[in-house]
Design a protein around this motif. Structure first.
Motif, PDB file in Angstrom:
ATOM      1  N   ILE A  76     -76.844  29.882  12.042  1.00 15.20           N
ATOM      2  CA  ILE A  76     -77.889  29.088  11.387  1.00 15.20           C
ATOM      3  C   ILE A  76     -79.028  28.791  12.349  1.00 15.20           C
ATOM      4  O   ILE A  76     -80.205  28.994  12.041  1.00 15.20           O
ATOM      5  CB  ILE A  76     -77.306  27.770  10.834  1.00 15.20           C
ATOM      6  CG1 ILE A  76     -76.365  28.054   9.663  1.00 15.20           C
ATOM      7  CG2 ILE A  76     -78.440  26.836  10.383  1.00 15.20           C
ATOM      8  CD1 ILE A  76     -75.601  26.834   9.194  1.00 15.20           C
ATOM      9  N   PHE A  77     -78.678  28.305  13.550  1.00 17.62           N
ATOM     10  CA  PHE A  77     -79.726  27.916  14.496  1.00 17.62           C
ATOM     11  C   PHE A  77     -80.391  29.122  15.147  1.00 17.62           C
ATOM     12  O   PHE A  77     -81.588  29.085  15.442  1.00 17.62           O
ATOM     13  CB  PHE A  77     -79.155  26.961  15.554  1.00 17.62           C
ATOM     14  CG  PHE A  77     -79.019  25.553  15.064  1.00 17.62           C
ATOM     15  CD1 PHE A  77     -80.030  24.626  15.274  1.00 17.62           C
ATOM     16  CD2 PHE A  77     -77.899  25.145  14.362  1.00 17.62           C
ATOM     17  CE1 PHE A  77     -79.928  23.327  14.801  1.00 17.62           C
ATOM     18  CE2 PHE A  77     -77.772  23.847  13.873  1.00 17.62           C
ATOM     19  CZ  PHE A  77     -78.795  22.936  14.094  1.00 17.62           C
ATOM     20  N   ASP A  78     -79.643  30.203  15.359  1.00 15.80           N
ATOM     21  CA  ASP A  78     -80.239  31.417  15.928  1.00 15.80           C
ATOM     22  C   ASP A  78     -81.203  32.071  14.950  1.00 15.80           C
ATOM     23  O   ASP A  78     -82.287  32.541  15.337  1.00 15.80           O
ATOM     24  CB  ASP A  78     -79.154  32.425  16.310  1.00 15.80           C
ATOM     25  CG  ASP A  78     -78.435  32.051  17.602  1.00 15.80           C
ATOM     26  OD1 ASP A  78     -78.872  31.086  18.261  1.00 15.80           O
ATOM     27  OD2 ASP A  78     -77.435  32.710  17.932  1.00 15.80           O
ATOM     28  N   ASP A  79     -80.812  32.121  13.673  1.00 14.59           N
ATOM     29  CA  ASP A  79     -81.580  32.864  12.684  1.00 14.59           C
ATOM     30  C   ASP A  79     -82.690  32.047  12.029  1.00 14.59           C
ATOM     31  O   ASP A  79     -83.716  32.608  11.613  1.00 14.59           O
ATOM     32  CB  ASP A  79     -80.655  33.392  11.584  1.00 14.59           C
ATOM     33  CG  ASP A  79     -79.810  34.563  12.056  1.00 14.59           C
ATOM     34  OD1 ASP A  79     -79.854  34.868  13.259  1.00 14.59           O
ATOM     35  OD2 ASP A  79     -79.105  35.161  11.235  1.00 14.59           O
ATOM     36  N   LYS A  85     -83.025  23.552  17.314  1.00 13.49           N
ATOM     37  CA  LYS A  85     -83.457  22.530  16.367  1.00 13.49           C
ATOM     38  C   LYS A  85     -83.773  23.201  15.031  1.00 13.49           C
ATOM     39  O   LYS A  85     -84.181  24.353  14.982  1.00 13.49           O
ATOM     40  CB  LYS A  85     -84.704  21.797  16.876  1.00 13.49           C
ATOM     41  CG  LYS A  85     -84.505  21.052  18.185  1.00 13.49           C
ATOM     42  CD  LYS A  85     -85.823  20.425  18.654  1.00 13.49           C
ATOM     43  CE  LYS A  85     -85.642  19.718  19.990  1.00 13.49           C
ATOM     44  NZ  LYS A  85     -86.922  19.127  20.477  1.00 13.49           N
ATOM     45  N   LEU A  86     -83.598  22.433  13.955  1.00 13.47           N
ATOM     46  CA  LEU A  86     -83.879  22.941  12.629  1.00 13.47           C
ATOM     47  C   LEU A  86     -84.798  21.935  11.927  1.00 13.47           C
ATOM     48  O   LEU A  86     -84.380  20.826  11.586  1.00 13.47           O
ATOM     49  CB  LEU A  86     -82.574  23.097  11.838  1.00 13.47           C
ATOM     50  CG  LEU A  86     -82.531  24.095  10.686  1.00 13.47           C
ATOM     51  CD1 LEU A  86     -82.664  25.524  11.221  1.00 13.47           C
ATOM     52  CD2 LEU A  86     -81.233  23.965   9.905  1.00 13.47           C
ATOM     53  N   THR A  87     -86.053  22.322  11.759  1.00 14.51           N
ATOM     54  CA  THR A  87     -87.001  21.453  11.068  1.00 14.51           C
ATOM     55  C   THR A  87     -86.727  21.510   9.561  1.00 14.51           C
ATOM     56  O   THR A  87     -85.949  22.347   9.093  1.00 14.51           O
ATOM     57  CB  THR A  87     -88.448  21.892  11.324  1.00 14.51           C
ATOM     58  OG1 THR A  87     -88.641  23.213  10.761  1.00 14.51           O
ATOM     59  CG2 THR A  87     -88.751  21.915  12.825  1.00 14.51           C
ATOM     60  N   PHE A  88     -87.379  20.648   8.805  1.00 12.24           N
ATOM     61  CA  PHE A  88     -87.124  20.653   7.365  1.00 12.24           C
ATOM     62  C   PHE A  88     -87.495  21.983   6.709  1.00 12.24           C
ATOM     63  O   PHE A  88     -86.697  22.529   5.929  1.00 12.24           O
ATOM     64  CB  PHE A  88     -87.867  19.498   6.680  1.00 12.24           C
ATOM     65  CG  PHE A  88     -87.630  19.471   5.194  1.00 12.24           C
ATOM     66  CD1 PHE A  88     -86.358  19.275   4.681  1.00 12.24           C
ATOM     67  CD2 PHE A  88     -88.685  19.671   4.311  1.00 12.24           C
ATOM     68  CE1 PHE A  88     -86.129  19.267   3.298  1.00 12.24           C
ATOM     69  CE2 PHE A  88     -88.466  19.654   2.931  1.00 12.24           C
ATOM     70  CZ  PHE A  88     -87.191  19.453   2.431  1.00 12.24           C
TER      71      PHE A  88
END
Length: 238
Positions: A76-79, A85-88
């Motif tokens: 999830i975080f790599d792609d 971090k994962l923004t909205f």
């Protein structure tokens, strides 16, 4: 009950709709979930950082019970994320992988209609119950598993699965990739057992050819015969 948190004006909802094909109602529901997961170090204050990190995902109920949760988080975080971090907008893009709508606001008239009989096989060991509640081509193997705005919902789900199992991220599935995935999923399994199962799974894709690897295209063609779409959908997004 408290009021549902509002999406900040700084977030371009129209752009998210155009990029994902989701509705405003769906995006609003995802913002509520994002806001609830976005907590401080102690997991108390909601909506405090403006992004999600790996710890935030650990707060999803029963998520940590999934044996491949660490692998799922990494993909999830790599792609979809950046700098862990994962923004909205990135969160919505990831979640849209599990929607049933077309992306980019475009109507795709080239939906695939296959009437193969449903069949159960060792492939389903790797395609069910492990997702959260995602012709010939050119380019390198790695390029061929990158997401595209023109991907159909089914193709995006297949690419996400492929990237889950492509441990060394070389764009092909090998026996070693499948073995490592099995060990994550099953836990206590010997190398010999993992090897036998991996060979059987690989044989489903390669017609028992020795030392073969599986391309994304072959992976997709094989999965078209399996009924996996509903198992990779979210009620929130349907």
């Amino acid at each position: 009950m408290g009021a549902r948190p509002s999406i900040p004006d700084s977030i371009n909802i129209d752009e998210i709709i155009n990029n994902t094909g989701l509705s405003r109602k769906q995006i609003s529901a995802l913002w509520t979930r994002f806001y609830e997961l976005d907590c401080g170090d102690r997991g108390e204050t909601k909506g405090c950082k403006g992004y999600l990190d790996e710890t935030d995902f650990g707060r999803v109920p029963k998520f940590d019970e999934n044996p491949i949760a660490p692998r799922l988080i990494k993909v999830i975080f790599d792609d979809f994320g950046s700098d862990k971090k994962l923004t909205f907008p990135q969160f919505v893009t990831f979640m849209s992988t599990f929607s049933q709508c077309e992306r980019g606001g475009h109507e795709h008239h080239h939906r695939l209609h296959h009437h193969h009989a449903k069949r159960r096989s060792s492939i389903q060991t790797l395609t069910t119950n492990n997702t959260p509640q995602m012709g010939s081509s050119t380019g390198t193997d790695v390029e061929n598993v990158k997401y595209s705005a023109d991907d159909t919902p089914k193709t995006r789900k297949i690419k996400f699965m492929f990237r889950m199992y492509d441990i060394d991220r070389d764009g092909r599935l090998s026996k070693e990739d499948i073995q490592e995935t099995l060990k994550m999923m099953v836990g206590k399994i010997s190398d010999e057992e993992a090897s036998i199962i991996a060979e059987k799974v690989l044989g489903e894709f390669t017609n028992e050819q020795q030392n073969s690897t599986v391309s994304r295209e072959t992976f997709e063609e094989t999965l078209k015969t399996l009924d996996f779409m509903d198992k990779m959908g979210l009620k929130l997004l349907k």
